[in-house]
Design an enzyme around this catalytic site. Sequence first.
Site, short mmCIF file in Angstrom:
data_model
loop_
_atom_site.label_atom_id
_atom_site.label_comp_id
_atom_site.label_asym_id
_atom_site.label_seq_id
_atom_site.Cartn_x
_atom_site.Cartn_y
_atom_site.Cartn_z
N GLY A 50 -63.76 -96.82 49.69
CA GLY A 50 -63.26 -97.53 47.82
C GLY A 50 -61.94 -96.69 48.01
N GLU A 51 -61.94 -96.52 46.49
CA GLU A 51 -60.77 -96.25 46.27
C GLU A 51 -60.83 -94.69 45.95
OE1 GLU A 51 -58.74 -98.81 46.43
OE2 GLU A 51 -57.20 -97.41 45.88
N SER A 52 -59.57 -94.36 46.37
CA SER A 52 -59.51 -92.57 46.89
C SER A 52 -59.32 -92.24 45.37
CB SER A 52 -58.66 -92.07 48.21
OG SER A 52 -57.16 -93.24 47.86
N CYS A 82 -62.10 -93.83 55.88
CA CYS A 82 -61.20 -94.79 55.23
C CYS A 82 -60.71 -93.81 53.84
CB CYS A 82 -62.13 -96.48 54.37
SG CYS A 82 -60.38 -97.00 54.03
N ARG A 109 -51.39 -93.62 52.62
CA ARG A 109 -52.00 -95.04 52.21
C ARG A 109 -52.22 -96.30 52.36
NH1 ARG A 109 -53.79 -93.64 46.29
NH2 ARG A 109 -55.07 -95.82 46.67
N ILE A 138 -60.26 -101.48 56.11
CA ILE A 138 -59.74 -102.70 54.70
C ILE A 138 -58.87 -102.40 54.07
CG2 ILE A 138 -61.14 -103.37 53.18
CD1 ILE A 138 -63.82 -103.36 53.91
N ARG A 139 -57.50 -102.35 54.15
CA ARG A 139 -56.51 -101.37 53.17
C ARG A 139 -56.84 -100.34 53.56
NH1 ARG A 139 -57.01 -101.30 47.75
NH2 ARG A 139 -54.86 -101.49 48.04
N HIS A 174 -63.85 -98.47 58.87
CA HIS A 174 -65.79 -98.12 58.46
C HIS A 174 -66.92 -98.49 59.07
CE1 HIS A 174 -64.05 -99.12 53.95
NE2 HIS A 174 -63.16 -99.26 54.98
N GLU A 176 -69.64 -98.03 58.88
CA GLU A 176 -71.15 -98.54 58.00
C GLU A 176 -71.25 -99.49 57.98
OE1 GLU A 176 -68.27 -96.92 57.25
OE2 GLU A 176 -68.03 -97.91 55.33
#
Length: 193
Positions: A50-52, A82, A109, A138-139, A174, A176
């Site tokens: 997600g977004e840390s 991630c 990051r 993803i990023r 990822h 998942e």
Amino acid sequence: MRDRQPIGILSFQGDFAAHAEALRRAGATPRFVRHMADLTDLAGLILPGGESTTMLRFLQAEPWFAAIREFAAAGRPLLGTCAGAILLARVVTQPAQPSLGLVDMTVRRNGYGRQVDSFTATLTIPRLGPDPLELVFIRAPIIESVGPSVEVLATWGDHPVWVRQGQIFAATFHPEMTDDARIHQFVFGLNRP
Ligand code: GLN
């Protein structure tokens, strides 16, 4: 019984729902973790992608750092993917931000840059058997360096992408997001009788 105990997924933000599906595919029962009391009686814990920075805002609003460190100190398995891997690191760069320090590694990051910010790779990971695994990035952060207590389980290009320090695992991809449940099974011991 251990396999009756749920596995928690930190569910403030990010792809916690995909991890719940992955756990079900791996034969485990997921529990969404939004309150510290949700950590009770878990067999393990996932810090999702997600977004840390967003997750940090939630984690710093209450004593989550202490609670998660205590959870880890009790010997229970953790998996950070991630953004979750960023949260587990000892040092975070680009920019620097607080982290749990449960895996002795430095992560940068968005390390793969903007032009190739999402991609997939196929890799054979010896610990998971002969069938190759599809890795979805993803990023993603880049693991720049690891300390002596960290074991590198998979490397893509010049950098580790899946590592462990004891029972604490971090993946920059990822697991998942594919149908392949082997990472979840390996981390949480779900393929053992
Ligand atoms: N770029 C995100 C971060 O720095 C991580 C991306 C992800 O989890 N897919 O937190």
